[in-house]
Enzyme design. Structure first.
Site, short mmCIF file in Angstrom:
data_model
loop_
_atom_site.label_atom_id
_atom_site.label_comp_id
_atom_site.label_asym_id
_atom_site.label_seq_id
_atom_site.Cartn_x
_atom_site.Cartn_y
_atom_site.Cartn_z
CG HIS A 469 -1.79 1.17 1.39
ND1 HIS A 469 -3.14 1.15 1.13
CD2 HIS A 469 -1.52 2.45 1.80
CE1 HIS A 469 -3.66 2.34 1.35
NE2 HIS A 469 -2.70 3.16 1.76
CD GLU A 470 1.59 3.60 3.66
OE1 GLU A 470 1.78 4.68 3.04
OE2 GLU A 470 0.53 3.40 4.32
CG HIS A 473 0.42 6.30 -0.72
ND1 HIS A 473 -0.58 7.03 -1.33
CD2 HIS A 473 -0.12 5.77 0.40
CE1 HIS A 473 -1.69 6.92 -0.60
NE2 HIS A 473 -1.44 6.16 0.45
CG HIS A 476 0.56 8.92 -7.00
ND1 HIS A 476 -0.52 9.36 -6.26
CD2 HIS A 476 0.39 9.47 -8.23
CE1 HIS A 476 -1.30 10.11 -7.01
NE2 HIS A 476 -0.77 10.21 -8.21
#
Length: 678
Positions: A469-470, A473, A476
């Site tokens: 999940h991190e 990010h 991104h």
């Protein structure tokens, strides 16, 4: 003249990475003050310009605070990941200074006159799409933050912002203090019944660090969750749960009761001063959702679908606990323990049996491999990049042609001075200035179980999905392409920012991806297909309960912020009124969630917690394209990379539609969760 303060860029390090080895705590306040003065001179010059153009006003303003922003990023990142009394003391001085400077800019009448002059010419300026987005964002940042107010109301706004800045810091310090102040020291080995060796080893290490015999359990997430999931001793589970659920709500100096009410009240006042009915109205005007009624109906619609499933989930666990151990009624501190036992029985799956396949270094490599197969990028560990703690690992990220893409920091274990949870952050955004491109420096910070004397750091499957999940990010941020730092990377609408992170979790369930990294740390054996099948079958286990839990947080956030203020002094009663319809456990007293709800009272999620579920709709729908076209299909990945690299330079709905070919379908989330028929 070059400043001698080591915090002020440019830095004489690889790719101008932060020189953590040269920085001392005493450097922060002077660096912030110097950064403010440098920025102020530039802002004053822009305000005095006689020929306002896009370049001389909007672009110049966008780059006017580069040094200050860099120092502030370093400081606040350390205040989260490596804080101490000195840094916290500096934060209490720095925060109001930054708030005051921000207001000096946004409330500067002469400056707004120049910004407005450019804005009024926008139709004739022949700007690119990205330039138009910057102009719109800049103009709105002024109009939404008081530029049109009278001098008297501007002064009132300044006072509100200063108070909010100070209260947010105090809130976070209090949660951290309560988290670290509690320890449960056990010396009787029978109290460890049910705990796996990894959790016991971790507790033994914690005791040794404190020079104690026996075992110490803390409210740091790995310790807390390990105990709550496996400890047979129900009374001790209750003790741990009580301590965790009272953070910020104890009768001590760390009590956040009045602080959360004050923050919510001040936010409502601020919104009304700016012409909005509530803080939620103010926030959502710049979100995909646009208005509170959209968010409330979105949450309500999901609640109607998920609540029957949640009640059924909890009843199933309650029946199991009563049948197995005569426990009735099932309490909150029983749920993790019995749901884990039921999951093991029902799916023949067990987190402890999975952990040997997920040693931390291997899972990180797995995230790297998935990114390489999707986007062609590679990660090479560097040992010449300064870091703020020896545990941090540093990597250079390269494109498929070998060109430099980003720097990446990874910080994985809990320690004193580091707040709980997991997050991505940056030390430098991507941007272009005067013909030079500056690539991003991105960091992920987590709180995973440490290695023990006998085993490497083995992750639970939930920790595996947290890392991915991190890392989503981080991608991104790392893949960003654009000109302006305020529009690149994760500088997107808040209810879009979780799409890149949440979509990455999907690869953790796919056999094709798991085969790349899920290998037993002792034998090297790839995770057996039978285990993967069980993992996939168990993916929707208790999904109704998990959905209602997330929705309840979203409703609580809206209750605080979709209000005109005037909160009563009873936080606990206020929460109960919000949660009543969604309550699936017997009522308890003496605890509160809001007083430790850092996402909305310290982080950036006020009136935005619904974003997690909103983004789950986006990610479930987007991932269906990968399932249909191929998990590592180059064309699908290329389209998704375009969505990631565009950041905030294009409206998020346009980006989604360009990737998917249509607007998002809310049913995709319900299909994946097993709450409606696929």
């Amino acid at each position: 003249m070059q400043s001698v303060n080591p915090l002020l860029p440019p830095y004489n390090t690889p790719d101008e990475t932060v020189p953590f080895d040269k920085i001392s705590n005493s450097d922060f306040i002077p660096a912030i003050e110097e950064g403010i003065e440098m920025a102020r001179e530039r802002v004053d010059a822009i305000a005095a310009t006689e020929d306002p153009t896009f370049e001389s006003v909007i672009e110049a303003l966008e780059f006017s605070s580069l040094e200050l922003n860099r120092v502030a990023e370093v400081f606040f990142n350390l205040n989260s990941a490596e804080t101490n009394d000195e840094i916290q003391s500096a934060a209490r001085e720095i925060s109001p200074k930054l708030t005051a400077f921000g207001n000096d800019v946004l409330l500067n009448a002469a400056l707004f006159e120049k910004v407005d002059a450019v804005y009024r010419q926008k139709e004739s300026l022949n700007l690119s799409g990205e330039q138009n987005r910057l102009l719109e964002k800049t103009w709105k940042s002024f109009t939404r933050n008081g530029a049109s107010l009278s001098d008297e109301k501007k002064e009132e706004l300044r006072k509100l912002d200063e108070q909010l800045s100070t209260l947010g810091l105090q809130f976070g310090e209090n949660v951290l203090a309560d988290t670290h102040d509690f320890t449960m020291h056990l010396t009787d080995k029978s109290d460890l019944s049910g705990l796996p060796d990894s959790v016991i080893d971790m507790a033994e290490e914690a005791a040794k660090q404190r020079e104690l015999e026996g075992w110490v359990f803390t409210l740091d997430y790995p310790s807390y969750m390990g105990f709550m999931t496996y400890a047979d001793n129900r009374a001790l589970r209750h003790k741990m749960w009580s301590a965790f659920s009272k953070r910020g709500y104890n009768e001590n100096d760390n009590n956040n009761t009045q602080i959360v009410q004050k923050i919510a009240d001040l936010r409502a006042k601020r919104a009304q001063l700016l012409g909005f009915k509530t803080h939620a109205d103010f926030v959502l005007a710049e979100r995909m959702a646009e208005k509170p009624s959209t968010v409330v109906s979105f949450l309500q619609n999901l609640k109607e679908k998920a609540l029957p499933a949640a009640k059924s989930d909890v009843q199933e666990v309650a029946d199991y606990a009563e049948k197995r151990d005569g426990i009735s009624p099932l309490q909150r501190w029983d749920f993790g323990y019995y749901s884990e036992k039921l999951k093991k029985e029902k799916f023949d799956i067990d987190d402890e049996a999975l952990k040997p396949y997920f040693p931390l270094p291997q899972v990180l490599d797995g995230a790297f491999i998935v990114a390489q197969k999707l986007y062609g990028i590679t990660f090479e560990e560097r040992h010449d990049i300064p870091k703020y703690n020896e545990e941090v690992r540093t990597f250079e990220v390269k494109n498929s042609d070998g060109s430099h893409l980003a720097m990446f920091y990874a910080d994985f274990h809990p320690r004193k001075g580091k707040r709980n949870g997991a997050w991505m952050t940056s030390y430098r955004s991507q941007y272009q200035l005067e013909g030079t491109e500056y690539r991003p420096h991105i960091s992920i910070v987590c709180n995973f179980s440490r290695p023990t004397k006998s085993k490497p750091a083995l992750l639970t499957f939930q920790e595996v999905t947290t890392l991915f999940h991190e890392f989503g990010h981080a991608l991104h941020g790392m893949l960003a392409e654009g000109t302006y730092p305020g529009l690149t990377g994760t500088s997107v609408y808040w209810d879009f920012v979780e799409l890149p992170s949440q979509i990455m979790e999907n690869w953790c369930y796919e056999p094709e991806a798991l085969a790349l990294f899920a290998k037993h740390y002792e034998t090297g054996e790839v995770i057996p297909q039978e285990m993967v099948d069980k993992l996939r079958r168990s993916a929707t286990f208790l999904e109704g309960y998990a959905t209602i839990r997330q929705l309840s947080f979203g409703f609580l956030d809206m209750a605080w912020h979709n209000s005109e203020g005037g909160f009563s002094s009873d936080v606990e009663r206020f929460e109960k009124s919000v949660f009543r319809e969604m309550e699936v456990f017997p009522e308890t007293t003496g605890s509160a969630m809001s007083t430790a709800f850092s996402h909305i009272f310290q982080g950036g999620y006020s009136a935005g917690y619904y974003s997690y579920k909103w983004a789950e709709v986006l990610d479930a729908d987007a991932f269906e394209s990968f399932l249909e076209e191929g998990l590592f299909n180059p064309e699908t990945a290329k389209r998704f990379r375009k969505l990631l690299s565009s950041g905030g330079t294009v409206h998020p709905m346009e980006l989604f539609v360009e990737f998917k070919g249509k607007e998002p379908d809310p049913e995709a989330l319900l299909r994946r969760a097993g709450l409606v028929k696929a």
